[in-house]
Design a protein around this motif. Structure first.
Motif, PDB file in Angstrom:
ATOM      1  N   ALA A 175       0.836  -1.206   0.000  1.00 20.08           N
ATOM      2  CA  ALA A 175       0.000   0.000   0.000  1.00 20.08           C
ATOM      3  C   ALA A 175       0.873   1.259   0.000  1.00 20.08           C
ATOM      4  O   ALA A 175       2.096   1.183   0.128  1.00 20.08           O
ATOM      5  CB  ALA A 175      -0.925  -0.003   1.212  1.00 20.08           C
ATOM      6  N   TYR A 176       0.226   2.427  -0.105  1.00 21.71           N
ATOM      7  CA  TYR A 176       0.953   3.682  -0.311  1.00 21.71           C
ATOM      8  C   TYR A 176       0.722   4.700   0.801  1.00 21.71           C
ATOM      9  O   TYR A 176      -0.370   4.780   1.378  1.00 21.71           O
ATOM     10  CB  TYR A 176       0.519   4.321  -1.635  1.00 21.71           C
ATOM     11  N   LEU A 177       1.770   5.470   1.051  1.00 20.59           N
ATOM     12  CA  LEU A 177       1.710   6.618   1.956  1.00 20.59           C
ATOM     13  C   LEU A 177       2.096   7.865   1.164  1.00 20.59           C
ATOM     14  O   LEU A 177       3.158   7.904   0.542  1.00 20.59           O
ATOM     15  CB  LEU A 177       2.681   6.436   3.128  1.00 20.59           C
ATOM     16  N   LEU A 178       1.235   8.884   1.193  1.00 16.43           N
ATOM     17  CA  LEU A 178       1.521  10.157   0.532  1.00 16.43           C
ATOM     18  C   LEU A 178       1.675  11.233   1.606  1.00 16.43           C
ATOM     19  O   LEU A 178       0.778  11.421   2.433  1.00 16.43           O
ATOM     20  CB  LEU A 178       0.373  10.538  -0.409  1.00 16.43           C
ATOM     21  N   THR A 179       2.824  11.906   1.603  1.00 14.63           N
ATOM     22  CA  THR A 179       3.044  13.000   2.549  1.00 14.63           C
ATOM     23  C   THR A 179       3.091  14.327   1.797  1.00 14.63           C
ATOM     24  O   THR A 179       3.649  14.410   0.704  1.00 14.63           O
ATOM     25  CB  THR A 179       4.351  12.821   3.344  1.00 14.63           C
ATOM     26  N   VAL A 180       2.480  15.348   2.391  1.00 17.86           N
ATOM     27  CA  VAL A 180       2.520  16.708   1.841  1.00 17.86           C
ATOM     28  C   VAL A 180       3.131  17.609   2.908  1.00 17.86           C
ATOM     29  O   VAL A 180       2.618  17.704   4.030  1.00 17.86           O
ATOM     30  CB  VAL A 180       1.119  17.217   1.470  1.00 17.86           C
ATOM     31  N   THR A 181       4.254  18.230   2.560  1.00 15.50           N
ATOM     32  CA  THR A 181       4.957  19.109   3.493  1.00 15.50           C
ATOM     33  C   THR A 181       5.276  20.429   2.795  1.00 15.50           C
ATOM     34  O   THR A 181       5.301  20.494   1.565  1.00 15.50           O
ATOM     35  CB  THR A 181       6.265  18.451   3.983  1.00 15.50           C
ATOM     36  N   PRO A 182       5.513  21.498   3.566  1.00 17.88           N
ATOM     37  CA  PRO A 182       5.837  22.777   2.932  1.00 17.88           C
ATOM     38  C   PRO A 182       7.205  22.742   2.273  1.00 17.88           C
ATOM     39  O   PRO A 182       8.161  22.215   2.834  1.00 17.88           O
ATOM     40  CB  PRO A 182       5.802  23.773   4.099  1.00 17.88           C
ATOM     41  N   ALA A 183       7.300  23.289   1.068  1.00 22.39           N
ATOM     42  CA  ALA A 183       8.589  23.446   0.380  1.00 22.39           C
ATOM     43  C   ALA A 183       9.208  24.791   0.775  1.00 22.39           C
ATOM     44  O   ALA A 183       8.632  25.549   1.566  1.00 22.39           O
ATOM     45  CB  ALA A 183       8.408  23.329  -1.126  1.00 22.39           C
ATOM     46  N   ASP A 184      10.377  25.080   0.225  1.00 21.85           N
ATOM     47  CA  ASP A 184      11.195  26.228   0.658  1.00 21.85           C
ATOM     48  C   ASP A 184      10.419  27.535   0.802  1.00 21.85           C
ATOM     49  O   ASP A 184      10.556  28.245   1.791  1.00 21.85           O
ATOM     50  CB  ASP A 184      12.335  26.487  -0.346  1.00 21.85           C
ATOM     51  N   HIS A 201      11.502  27.302   4.556  1.00 20.97           N
ATOM     52  CA  HIS A 201      11.302  25.976   5.150  1.00 20.97           C
ATOM     53  C   HIS A 201      12.485  25.068   4.827  1.00 20.97           C
ATOM     54  O   HIS A 201      13.036  25.102   3.724  1.00 20.97           O
ATOM     55  CB  HIS A 201      10.016  25.344   4.612  1.00 20.97           C
ATOM     56  N   ASP A 202      12.846  24.250   5.785  1.00 20.71           N
ATOM     57  CA  ASP A 202      13.903  23.261   5.592  1.00 20.71           C
ATOM     58  C   ASP A 202      13.262  21.988   5.044  1.00 20.71           C
ATOM     59  O   ASP A 202      12.472  21.334   5.732  1.00 20.71           O
ATOM     60  CB  ASP A 202      14.604  22.979   6.921  1.00 20.71           C
ATOM     61  N   THR A 203      13.562  21.655   3.815  1.00 20.32           N
ATOM     62  CA  THR A 203      12.962  20.467   3.194  1.00 20.32           C
ATOM     63  C   THR A 203      13.928  19.279   3.133  1.00 20.32           C
ATOM     64  O   THR A 203      13.636  18.263   2.526  1.00 20.32           O
ATOM     65  CB  THR A 203      12.502  20.797   1.757  1.00 20.32           C
ATOM     66  N   SER A 204      15.082  19.414   3.774  1.00 19.75           N
ATOM     67  CA  SER A 204      16.111  18.374   3.665  1.00 19.75           C
ATOM     68  C   SER A 204      15.823  17.160   4.554  1.00 19.75           C
ATOM     69  O   SER A 204      16.260  16.054   4.263  1.00 19.75           O
ATOM     70  CB  SER A 204      17.482  18.950   4.033  1.00 19.75           C
ATOM     71  N   LYS A 205      15.076  17.363   5.616  1.00 16.80           N
ATOM     72  CA  LYS A 205      14.848  16.277   6.584  1.00 16.80           C
ATOM     73  C   LYS A 205      13.857  15.250   6.028  1.00 16.80           C
ATOM     74  O   LYS A 205      12.728  15.579   5.688  1.00 16.80           O
ATOM     75  CB  LYS A 205      14.321  16.853   7.897  1.00 16.80           C
ATOM     76  N   GLN A 206      14.308  14.020   5.927  1.00 17.04           N
ATOM     77  CA  GLN A 206      13.448  12.928   5.464  1.00 17.04           C
ATOM     78  C   GLN A 206      13.037  12.096   6.677  1.00 17.04           C
ATOM     79  O   GLN A 206      13.879  11.500   7.330  1.00 17.04           O
ATOM     80  CB  GLN A 206      14.202  12.049   4.457  1.00 17.04           C
TER      81      GLN A 206
END
Length: 271
Positions: A175-184, A201-206
């Protein structure tokens, strides 16, 4: 019409399956949770709360609802649904983690699936359940989701905390997981009005380590505001609203035009 796959709630006290009998969910250990008149169920026992009314307050919820209803985030919805229709099993149950007032939840409802939303804020869930009666809503914490294992074919998180272990537990195999986070640059222009030196925004953290990244997208577009109420609602639904001065709010109230970026990162993972 395809078969609708229903997910099964589990008891937050003993982790046994909950069965709905008339208007109450009950487990084999006789723990009982009543279905509210709006249709949702509260699966956050009082002893598990860290405050009297956890989650967003009513004013934030109303502001977010008013803003989202104007369609400013419709490109995000379109991108999310495009991924769902490309990859998702349309007969499997769908879960919205941190669903708020149900804006994204109800848009994933089709003839063939069942859709669930969970949020820690009771007032928010009450609004969602009353408005979107074709979906299933519950009050619960994301750190201990009220579902038995491997219930969902599609799970998404829009700005909510991403808890990989718990999300993986309730996802079916493959199955799938979709994440939406703020970009720079998300809301950078609005942020610049509030902070002397606005940081991107810091987008480097996974935060996902075990699941396989299938696709990553960047979605950036400008939002043009000609109604000051829409800008104030956007401000009210963000964490930096608490930093906004009365002078700035007055200034925004009188402003006839404002442009601000929406900037998102969408990441799709497979179990």
């Amino acid at each position: 019409m395809g078969i609708t796959e229903l997910a099964q709630y589990r008891c937050p006290l003993c982790q046994q399956a909950l069965l709905l009998n008339e208007k109450s969910y009950r487990c084999k250990n006789n723990h009982s949770f009543d279905q509210a008149k709006q249709g949702y169920v509260n699966l956050l026992p009082v002893q598990f709360k860290h405050s009297k009314a956890p989650g967003d307050n009513k004013a934030m919820v109303q502001a977010r609802r008013a803003f989202l209803d104007k369609g400013y985030y419709q490109p995000l919805v379109d991108s999310m649904l495009a991924l769902y229709h490309q990859y998702g099993d349309k007969s499997a149950a769908v879960f919205d983690a941190g669903c708020g007032e149900g804006f994204y939840t109800h848009q994933h409802k089709t003839q063939h699936n069942s859709v669930y939303g969970v949020d820690i804020a009771k007032e928010t869930i009450k609004i969602a359940a009353k408005r979107y009666q074709e979906c299933f809503f519950s009050v619960a914490t994301l750190s201990d989701l009220p579902f038995i294992d491997e219930q969902f074919g599609w799970l998404y998180s829009v700005y909510a905390p991403i808890l990989e272990h718990e999300f993986t537990r309730i996802l079916q195999k493959n199955a799938y997981l979709l994440t939406v986070t703020p970009a720079d640059n998300h809301l950078f222009e609005l942020k610049s009005l509030i902070y002397r030196q606005a940081n991107k925004h810091d987008t480097s953290k996974q935060v996902i380590e075990q699941l396989t990244l299938v696709e990553e997208q960047r979605l950036n577009y400008s939002m043009d505001f000609t109604n000051s109420d829409d800008v104030l609602n956007l401000l009210a639904m963000t964490p930096f609203a608490f930093k906004a001065s009365e002078t700035l709010i007055s200034q925004l109230t009188q402003q006839t035009h404002f442009t601000c970026q929406a900037d998102f990162v969408l990441r799709l993972y497979q179990k």
